[in-house]
Design a protein around this motif. Structure first.
Motif, PDB file in Angstrom:
ATOM      1  N   ALA A  26       8.288   6.446  14.169  1.00  0.00           N
ATOM      2  CA  ALA A  26       8.349   6.850  12.758  1.00  0.00           C
ATOM      3  C   ALA A  26       9.480   6.123  12.035  1.00  0.00           C
ATOM      4  O   ALA A  26       9.289   5.608  10.930  1.00  0.00           O
ATOM      5  N   GLU A  27      10.652   6.064  12.669  1.00  0.00           N
ATOM      6  CA  GLU A  27      11.786   5.379  12.052  1.00  0.00           C
ATOM      7  C   GLU A  27      11.524   3.889  11.902  1.00  0.00           C
ATOM      8  O   GLU A  27      11.823   3.297  10.859  1.00  0.00           O
ATOM      9  N   MET A  28      10.938   3.269  12.923  1.00  0.00           N
ATOM     10  CA  MET A  28      10.680   1.826  12.891  1.00  0.00           C
ATOM     11  C   MET A  28       9.670   1.442  11.807  1.00  0.00           C
ATOM     12  O   MET A  28       9.762   0.370  11.213  1.00  0.00           O
ATOM     13  N   LEU A  29       8.715   2.332  11.558  1.00  0.00           N
ATOM     14  CA  LEU A  29       7.633   2.027  10.617  1.00  0.00           C
ATOM     15  C   LEU A  29       7.796   2.740   9.277  1.00  0.00           C
ATOM     16  O   LEU A  29       6.920   2.661   8.415  1.00  0.00           O
ATOM     17  N   ASP A  30       8.918   3.448   9.095  1.00  0.00           N
ATOM     18  CA  ASP A  30       9.196   4.188   7.864  1.00  0.00           C
ATOM     19  C   ASP A  30       8.075   5.173   7.542  1.00  0.00           C
ATOM     20  O   ASP A  30       7.531   5.203   6.439  1.00  0.00           O
ATOM     21  N   LEU A  31       7.726   5.968   8.560  1.00  0.00           N
ATOM     22  CA  LEU A  31       6.710   7.008   8.432  1.00  0.00           C
ATOM     23  C   LEU A  31       7.306   8.335   8.877  1.00  0.00           C
ATOM     24  O   LEU A  31       8.345   8.369   9.526  1.00  0.00           O
TER      25      LEU A  31
END
Length: 54
Positions: A26-31
């Motif tokens: 989630a953090e890596m993909l801004d989700l």
């Protein structure tokens, strides 16, 4: 079966690290974590992944 671009991104990251936490994805993909969980559920339903690593 069709895979969305976002599902492909998630699958690529899971292939690099099968034990990667949903929060990290989630953090890596801004989700949100729940959005990642939904994409993973779709990937499982479509047969691209088998399920969660425990």
């Amino acid at each position: 079966m069709f895979m969305t671009e976002r599902e492909q991104q998630i699958l690529d990251l899971i292939k690099q690290d099968p034990l990667i936490p949903q929060n990290t994805l989630a953090e890596m993909l801004d989700l949100s974590r729940s959005a990642v969980a939904g994409h993973i559920m779709n990937l499982t339903k479509k047969g691209f992944i088998q399920g969660k690593a425990m």
